[in-house]
Design a protein around this motif. Structure first.
Motif, mmCIF file in Angstrom:
data_model
loop_
_atom_site.group_PDB
_atom_site.id
_atom_site.type_symbol
_atom_site.label_atom_id
_atom_site.label_comp_id
_atom_site.label_asym_id
_atom_site.label_seq_id
_atom_site.Cartn_x
_atom_site.Cartn_y
_atom_site.Cartn_z
ATOM 1 N N ARG A 59 0.854 -1.192 0.000
ATOM 2 C CA ARG A 59 0.000 0.000 0.000
ATOM 3 C C ARG A 59 0.887 1.238 0.000
ATOM 4 N N PHE A 60 0.326 2.339 -0.482
ATOM 5 C CA PHE A 60 1.073 3.588 -0.507
ATOM 6 C C PHE A 60 0.121 4.739 -0.222
ATOM 7 N N ASP A 61 0.652 5.945 -0.236
ATOM 8 C CA ASP A 61 -0.151 7.115 0.085
ATOM 9 C C ASP A 61 -1.001 7.503 -1.120
ATOM 10 N N GLY A 62 -1.883 6.620 -1.477
ATOM 11 C CA GLY A 62 -2.749 6.812 -2.628
ATOM 12 C C GLY A 62 -3.716 5.654 -2.706
ATOM 13 N N ARG A 63 -4.443 5.543 -3.782
ATOM 14 C CA ARG A 63 -5.431 4.481 -3.928
ATOM 15 C C ARG A 63 -4.830 3.272 -4.614
ATOM 16 N N GLY A 64 -5.077 2.080 -4.070
ATOM 17 C CA GLY A 64 -4.587 0.855 -4.668
ATOM 18 C C GLY A 64 -3.288 0.386 -4.050
ATOM 19 N N PHE A 65 -2.539 -0.407 -4.812
ATOM 20 C CA PHE A 65 -1.266 -0.973 -4.367
ATOM 21 C C PHE A 65 -0.194 -0.654 -5.395
ATOM 22 N N LEU A 66 1.067 -0.687 -4.937
ATOM 23 C CA LEU A 66 2.204 -0.550 -5.834
ATOM 24 C C LEU A 66 2.911 -1.889 -5.936
ATOM 25 N N VAL A 67 3.335 -2.245 -7.133
ATOM 26 C CA VAL A 67 4.131 -3.447 -7.322
ATOM 27 C C VAL A 67 5.509 -3.207 -6.708
ATOM 28 N N GLY A 68 5.978 -4.136 -5.877
ATOM 29 C CA GLY A 68 7.264 -3.992 -5.207
ATOM 30 C C GLY A 68 7.095 -3.806 -3.718
ATOM 31 N N THR A 69 8.193 -3.673 -3.013
ATOM 32 C CA THR A 69 8.159 -3.505 -1.556
ATOM 33 C C THR A 69 8.357 -2.039 -1.197
ATOM 34 N N PRO A 70 7.933 -1.637 0.018
ATOM 35 C CA PRO A 70 8.117 -0.240 0.444
ATOM 36 C C PRO A 70 9.585 0.169 0.471
ATOM 37 N N ALA A 188 -3.700 17.354 -5.096
ATOM 38 C CA ALA A 188 -2.277 17.226 -4.782
ATOM 39 C C ALA A 188 -1.737 15.832 -5.082
ATOM 40 N N ARG A 189 -2.628 14.860 -5.277
ATOM 41 C CA ARG A 189 -2.204 13.477 -5.489
ATOM 42 C C ARG A 189 -2.209 13.057 -6.953
ATOM 43 N N ILE A 190 -2.790 13.844 -7.813
ATOM 44 C CA ILE A 190 -2.955 13.451 -9.215
ATOM 45 C C ILE A 190 -1.617 13.411 -9.941
ATOM 46 N N ASP A 191 -1.392 12.354 -10.685
ATOM 47 C CA ASP A 191 -0.200 12.215 -11.516
ATOM 48 C C ASP A 191 -0.387 13.107 -12.748
ATOM 49 N N VAL A 192 0.246 14.270 -12.725
ATOM 50 C CA VAL A 192 0.044 15.265 -13.778
ATOM 51 C C VAL A 192 0.482 14.744 -15.147
ATOM 52 N N VAL A 225 -11.812 9.383 -14.400
ATOM 53 C CA VAL A 225 -12.375 9.244 -13.047
ATOM 54 C C VAL A 225 -11.413 8.481 -12.155
ATOM 55 N N ASP A 226 -10.854 7.398 -12.691
ATOM 56 C CA ASP A 226 -9.959 6.554 -11.913
ATOM 57 C C ASP A 226 -8.659 7.285 -11.590
ATOM 58 N N LEU A 227 -8.130 8.023 -12.558
ATOM 59 C CA LEU A 227 -6.849 8.710 -12.390
ATOM 60 C C LEU A 227 -6.954 9.944 -11.509
ATOM 61 N N ALA A 228 -7.995 10.722 -11.724
ATOM 62 C CA ALA A 228 -8.099 12.008 -11.029
ATOM 63 C C ALA A 228 -9.056 11.977 -9.843
ATOM 64 N N ILE A 229 -10.309 11.761 -10.115
ATOM 65 C CA ILE A 229 -11.321 11.880 -9.063
ATOM 66 C C ILE A 229 -11.141 10.849 -7.960
ATOM 67 N N LEU A 230 -10.870 9.592 -8.343
ATOM 68 C CA LEU A 230 -10.757 8.545 -7.333
ATOM 69 C C LEU A 230 -9.384 8.501 -6.666
ATOM 70 N N SER A 231 -8.535 9.481 -6.943
ATOM 71 C CA SER A 231 -7.269 9.599 -6.220
ATOM 72 C C SER A 231 -7.461 10.330 -4.894
ATOM 73 N N THR A 232 -8.686 10.727 -4.612
ATOM 74 C CA THR A 232 -8.972 11.431 -3.368
ATOM 75 C C THR A 232 -8.565 10.593 -2.162
ATOM 76 N N PRO A 233 -7.980 11.220 -1.141
ATOM 77 C CA PRO A 233 -7.621 10.475 0.070
ATOM 78 C C PRO A 233 -8.833 10.186 0.958
ATOM 79 N N ASN A 234 -9.976 10.781 0.611
ATOM 80 C CA ASN A 234 -11.192 10.596 1.402
ATOM 81 C C ASN A 234 -11.781 9.204 1.127
ATOM 82 N N VAL A 235 -11.650 8.327 2.099
ATOM 83 C CA VAL A 235 -12.094 6.940 1.931
ATOM 84 C C VAL A 235 -13.588 6.864 1.662
ATOM 85 N N GLU A 236 -14.372 7.690 2.345
ATOM 86 C CA GLU A 236 -15.823 7.652 2.179
ATOM 87 C C GLU A 236 -16.242 8.087 0.781
ATOM 88 N N LEU A 237 -15.529 9.074 0.228
ATOM 89 C CA LEU A 237 -15.836 9.503 -1.134
ATOM 90 C C LEU A 237 -15.538 8.391 -2.137
#
Length: 243
Positions: A59-70, A188-192, A225-237
């Motif tokens: 897991r990382f500071d975003g939505r989903g998982f990253l391939v690899g270790t922290p 602030a989390r969106i991959d520009v 939607v997946d890239l921008a909107i769902l990058s929100t850190p708000n879990v409920e959103l």
């Protein structure tokens, strides 16, 4: 005995990571993997949990998982998952022959009757009609519930969603409010760079010579939607299923 779907999915993803098909830092999301492997998000979630326990993803500071270790200290890489040739990508279709066709048929029939009222469905009748087990029927109804086409009453009965002009207006009004709020919190989390690539892809599609079909355009919209909107850190959103 047939291998459970979540274990088959974990095997597929594990092999893809170990052979380098899924590169370190690649962002793995339940939705795209579910579509790619033709299985439910529940199975994908369990598969990802297995891979996390094996330290193949994290897991990382975003939505989903990253391939690899922290410890790898890698930056998130957002790519369209369908571009990767995953080993055993048809695992869901092979493990449950016909289930995708059944789901498409039921979905089409529900959409055709929504404007005429609300209808009750039973797992037993659905299973008998398509000559499948109740487990398959329940899974299909569960996936349709994720899409908002059916829901369970307080007495655990499956019924089709009630579609009215008012309900459509209310849903789009609510989505507009939630998407704006999610986009602001995700800024602030969106991959520009990924967003820029998606914008250019949209422009090429819109300005191309051929007529863009609805499926192709919705795929681009969902990618945004997946890239921008769902990058929100708000879990409920994110849990409100804006996608």
């Amino acid at each position: 005995m047939r291998e459970p779907l979540f274990q088959a999915a974990a095997t597929t993803l594990r092999h893809s990571i170990q052979t380098g098909l899924l590169k370190p830092g690649l962002v793995l999301l339940e939705g795209p993997i579910s579509d790619r492997l033709h299985i439910s998000r529940t199975s994908v979630k369990r598969a990802l949990q297995l891979l996390e326990d094996e330290a193949l993803i994290h897991r990382f500071d975003g939505r989903g998982f990253l391939v690899g270790t922290p410890d790898d200290a890698i930056s998130p890489v957002r790519e369209d998952l369908p571009e990767f040739e995953l080993a055993g990508a048809e695992v869901g279709a092979k493990a449950r022959p016909g289930s995708q066709h059944i789901q498409a048929t039921v979905e089409r029939d529900i959409l055709a009757c929504l404007v005429f009222g609300q209808y009750r469905m039973t797992e037993t009748d659905l299973a008998a009609h398509f000559d499948v087990s109740r487990t398959v029927a329940r899974d299909i109804l569960g996936r349709l519930q994720e899409r908002g086409l059916v829901w369970k009453t307080s007495t655990s009965r499956w019924v089709s969603a009630l579609l009215t002009a008012r309900s459509i207006k209310d849903k789009y009004e609510l989505r507009g409010i939630l998407e704006v709020a999610a986009l602001r919190s995700a800024a602030a989390r969106i991959d520009v760079s990924a967003l820029d690539r998606l914008q250019r892809k949209m422009e090429r599609t819109e300005n191309g010579k051929k007529l863009v079909n609805a499926e192709e355009w919705f795929e681009l919209v969902n990618a945004f939607v997946d890239l921008a909107i769902l990058s929100t850190p708000n879990v409920e959103l994110r849990a409100s299923r804006l996608a």
